[in-house]
Design a protein around this motif. Structure first.
Motif, PDB file in Angstrom:
ATOM      1  N   LEU A   1      85.958  91.281  44.455  1.00  0.00           N
ATOM      2  CA  LEU A   1      87.200  90.547  44.725  1.00  0.00           C
ATOM      3  C   LEU A   1      87.617  89.674  43.554  1.00  0.00           C
TER       4      LEU A   1
ATOM      5  N   ASP B   1      87.860  81.569  53.555  1.00  0.00           N
ATOM      6  CA  ASP B   1      88.853  82.455  52.959  1.00  0.00           C
ATOM      7  C   ASP B   1      88.360  82.817  51.545  1.00  0.00           C
ATOM      8  N   PRO B   2      87.618  83.932  51.452  1.00  0.00           N
ATOM      9  CA  PRO B   2      87.426  84.966  52.465  1.00  0.00           C
ATOM     10  C   PRO B   2      86.308  84.620  53.453  1.00  0.00           C
ATOM     11  N   SER B   3      86.350  85.281  54.599  1.00  0.00           N
ATOM     12  CA  SER B   3      85.291  85.150  55.585  1.00  0.00           C
ATOM     13  C   SER B   3      84.737  86.533  55.900  1.00  0.00           C
ATOM     14  N   PHE B   4      83.473  86.551  56.247  1.00  0.00           N
ATOM     15  CA  PHE B   4      82.764  87.817  56.485  1.00  0.00           C
ATOM     16  C   PHE B   4      82.165  87.830  57.875  1.00  0.00           C
TER      17      PHE B   4
ATOM     18  N   VAL C   1      83.780  80.367  51.221  1.00  0.00           N
ATOM     19  CA  VAL C   1      83.352  81.657  51.774  1.00  0.00           C
ATOM     20  C   VAL C   1      82.497  81.381  53.004  1.00  0.00           C
TER      21      VAL C   1
ATOM     22  N   THR D   1      80.711  92.283  47.338  1.00  0.00           N
ATOM     23  CA  THR D   1      82.137  92.209  47.647  1.00  0.00           C
ATOM     24  C   THR D   1      82.795  91.039  46.928  1.00  0.00           C
TER      25      THR D   1
ATOM     26  N   TYR E   1      88.770  88.457  57.710  1.00  0.00           N
ATOM     27  CA  TYR E   1      89.190  89.101  56.474  1.00  0.00           C
ATOM     28  C   TYR E   1      88.409  90.382  56.203  1.00  0.00           C
ATOM     29  N   LEU E   2      87.069  90.306  56.292  1.00  0.00           N
ATOM     30  CA  LEU E   2      86.243  91.430  55.876  1.00  0.00           C
ATOM     31  C   LEU E   2      85.114  91.642  56.878  1.00  0.00           C
TER      32      LEU E   2
ATOM     33  N   ARG F   1      87.305  77.637  46.783  1.00  0.00           N
ATOM     34  CA  ARG F   1      86.935  78.934  47.355  1.00  0.00           C
ATOM     35  C   ARG F   1      85.817  78.724  48.374  1.00  0.00           C
TER      36      ARG F   1
END
Length: 277
Positions: A271, A231-234, A215, A267, A250-251, A213
């Protein structure tokens, strides 16, 4: 240093992502510590020097065993003693070992001097305290730390034409593999930048258990090489142009720092259904 169980790794920009324009973490500091308690490794990926990051970590209270950073836009990877597989050296001033990911400024000093003589400029690595404050916009003490540069030079000028000329000349030097034009400066280095630095860090045994994971977080086009690897990216959104992104974000975090990083951690907890501590 043994790898611990890991929920994931967070590669984060600092300026205008985790800290505000004055370098203050505020409530983002508490979120940083909470993410560590949730099992994440956190790696700042920043143009800041290691000395600036140490001051930030001290202000937050980051444990010494959790101090990892990719400094000066990817010039070196810093970690606690025994944490890196092939350290280049040990920085006694900060008590951390490091792996160089490019060449130090001393190896390209003659080129940098030549570029700085193009017109009226100041090199941040040679700036006095007041010049450093002018260049960085930081409080005086933090500006002095920002001037302690080893891998990324920042050339300032009050003239946009001057900066354009330096940028153009820098691109002609093959030794200068990182040349970035910012609004008030040109940033120059002999390394491959933030994205390649993230790739190198993920190969370290310490972070391999975290790589399931990854981030990432950033606020500007300068951070696209970080963000694209997450993944996820902010994205901390300031209505900037993100058209260069190879794939969608993604967000989006609509808050400004330091609130933005609190939103990031909340977040992640939502998730992955992580209870609050």
């Amino acid at each position: 240093m043994k790898a611990r169980p890991c929920s994931g790794v967070i590669f984060t920009d600092l300026d205008n992502t985790l800290v505000d324009p004055r370098g203050e973490a505020g409530e983002a500091g508490d979120a940083y510590l909470e993410a560590l308690e949730l099992g994440y490794r956190i790696v700042p990926v920043t143009s800041k020097s290691i000395y600036e990051i140490i001051e930030l970590w001290d202000s937050i209270g980051v444990p010494r065993g959790e101090r990892l950073a990719l400094v000066e836009s990817g010039g070196a990877f810093y970690g606690p003693p025994g944490s890196l597989s092939r350290p280049t050296g040990f920085n006694r001033d900060v008590g951390l070992e490091y792996t160089e990911l490019g060449r130090p400024l001393t190896s390209i000093d003659a080129i940098l001097d030549s570029l700085a003589r193009t017109c009226r400029t100041v090199r941040l690595s040679r700036a006095n305290a007041w010049e450093a404050r002018l260049i960085t916009g930081l409080p005086l003490g933090r500006a002095v730390l920002a001037a302690r540069r080893e891998y990324l030079e920042v050339i300032w000028s009050g003239s946009q034409e001057c900066l354009d000329a330096i940028f153009s000349k820098a691109l002609q030097h093959r030794e200068l593999t990182y040349v970035h034009r910012a609004p008030r400066t040109v940033q120059i280095a002999a390394h491959r930048g933030k994205g390649r630095a993230v790739d190198a860090a993920l190969q370290e045994p310490l972070l391999r258990p975290c790589s399931r994971r990854v981030v990432t977080a950033g606020d500007s086009s300068h951070d696209i090489p970080i963000i694209e690897r997450g993944d996820p990216s902010f994205r901390v959104d300031y209505n900037r142009d993100w058209s260069r992104l190879a794939r969608p974000i993604y967000l989006v975090i609509p808050d400004k720092p330091p609130r933005a990083w609190r939103r990031l951690v909340e977040t992640l907890k939502t998730l992955y259904k992580t209870p609050s501590l």
